[in-house]
Enzyme design. Sequence first.
Site, PDB file in Angstrom:
ATOM      1  CB  VAL A  14      43.067  38.105  39.758  1.00 41.53           C
ATOM      2  CG1 VAL A  14      43.234  36.918  38.901  1.00 41.53           C
ATOM      3  CG2 VAL A  14      41.976  38.888  38.762  1.00 41.53           C
ATOM      4  CG  ASP A  15      40.368  32.946  42.538  1.00 45.50           C
ATOM      5  OD1 ASP A  15      41.072  33.722  44.410  1.00 45.50           O
ATOM      6  OD2 ASP A  15      39.244  32.809  42.595  1.00 45.50           O
TER       7      ASP A  15
END
Lengths: 288, 418
Positions: free
Chosen positions: A129-130
Amino acid sequence: MLKKRIVAVVILKDGLVVQSIGFEKYLPIGKPEIALEYLTSWGIDEIIILDISATKNQLPPNYEMIRKASKKCYVPLTVGGGITNIDEVTQLMHVGADKVSLNQACLKDLTLISKTAHIFGNQSVVVSVDAILTDDGYRVYDYVERKTTKLLPSEFAKTLSEEGAGEIFINSVDRDGKYSGFDTKLIQSICENVAIPVICCGGAKNANDFVQIFSESKVSAAAAANFFHFTEHSVNITKSIVSKVTDIRVETHADYKESNFDQDLRLLKKEDKILEEMLYLRIEKEVI
Amino acid sequence: MKYCKRCLYSELHPLNITFDGEGVCSGCRVHEEKDILDWQFRLDKLKKILESYRNTSGNNYDCIIPVSGARDSYYIVHTVKNVLGMNPLLVTYNKQYNTDLGIRNLANLRIRFNCDIMTLTVNPETVKKVTRATLRKLGSLYWHCLAGQTVYPVQVAVKFKIPLIIWGAHQGIDQVGMFSHLNEVEMTRKYRKEHDLMGIEAEDLIDEFDDISEDDVVQYRYPDDKELERVGVRGIYLNNYIRWDSKAQHESMIRDFDYETSLQTRTFDTYNDVDCFNYSDVHDYIKFIKHGYGKVTDHVCREIRLKRMTREEGIELVKKFSEEKPKNLKLFLDWIGMTENGFHFILDQHRNKKIWYRNQNWDWAPRENVFFSDKDNEGVDQVRLKNHESKCEFVLTKNKRPEYQDQKYILIGKGYYK
């Protein structure tokens, strides 16, 4: 208690290992197989290869490259980038990956997580997850569209874990290549929301950042990419410092236990007396 | 083929290269730091590092400086010894392709800077054997020089417990912007294997076919990780702390320390690598065959970035020197015991097929549009640097021994001729 892990991220762009700075500037480093060979011999706990150009160029994972690179990698290897379906996951597992990292696939369709978990087990699914900091707080960032989504990282992580993800890899876009330290608040918010292991990434400058994040949050593993390329035995040195305060695996012969470091955690000279004693075997003069 | 819109490096650079949205390469972008960074601050940082490595017992040297006698050697020794007041031990790997001028420059360096020097001369028969193997495997006659130059200082550091090695410019930073100057990159075995040794370590050369055994590569082996750790060996690069300008630095060395320069076969630069029969000659010709460019492109890119040359002047020079045939090929073939046919046969195995193809006459020709075309000039003006100097001229010093005709490699030379 489980030992904490020190993880190296190897970022690939068009088949080349690069330093990534702020998700937009890339400096060329070299071949993935050499990076993996040395990270392994320097005693890294885990390696994550992320191909950031595969999805952008609508290409599947580069299996040949992974096959070649994984030959000298004797630690758990996670591969991400370009994965869209379960056949690709299967093929990656066959060429040397131990886990896969899903990012774009989960923004569109969450079922790939459960499909992979069903066949290979939850431990083999890492969801990456960015996160980016906006005026309204943290949001999930879509690196292909280069857009901020409406998703909250902590809530999204919870959904992912319910779908069957084995680990969450949380990366801070703002701190990518900035050496400003891990984003404790972001990382903490993820750790509090999920029961599965969290790997944090983005902003590490040296071992101090690892020490700090292990003490301030419940992450299972902390990762860095760029700075491991800068100095000889960068991993051994990082581990020698972290191991003084946190329980981690230290198994390399060169463990830097006797060494001292400056404020940037670069190696300091040993005392002249110690070096001189190493120089020759002392043989006392014979007295008759 | 993709070329940088500012310098003349292409996407095929063997150290690898990336391009940004404007088509400017990573090397040019990192080079811009040279005009932004606070170099006084960085020099102070260097002083602090060196100070911590000063020997206090008087029984050992402060640091090791690897030298060849040419290519920045004078400037590095001058900076470390005269400017920063350290007591260095010089070490040199005898590359064996020495010219008379190279021997003279090295002797002059030793004398003028009043330094101790240690030399490693590997048995020439072993060197030939290793070179035959690396020619076959990598198409390189310089592997032994690169391996020796990069390992001998480390061996000496470990043996004599002198933990600091001081290098000049980091090629990865200076040419392709592999790292920012701020990363303060240090010497690693990883970089050595990947880029200096083209992926082949000494151990990888052991091979029955090439008749190379363990004994033959012992001088090229890297010390064990534990030995490095025990002594605490570190190699630092001066270009992270000093604004690097090879041309200006050499010119001050010519003026102050009598550095001797010479014309070279395949480049306009008269300062770097004048000590070697092969570097700017056979070796560079091979580089052109393998990668589609030669040292002249490196020199042109350097001068463009330092604002002394325009891109257009650079293209002219690259065209002029790139296809220049080597002058010392026969000398090399006699030395190694190979026919010219054999040499070309081996070289053709290493020709880059992205650049070369066989034409109707079965000769090798460059593919269409691999060398600069008009298309490469689009968008060039937007990223052009403003030149500081209108002309880029190199000093040619008077040969100190004009009556001598260079005819063969000098393995061990007497040195200095007044």
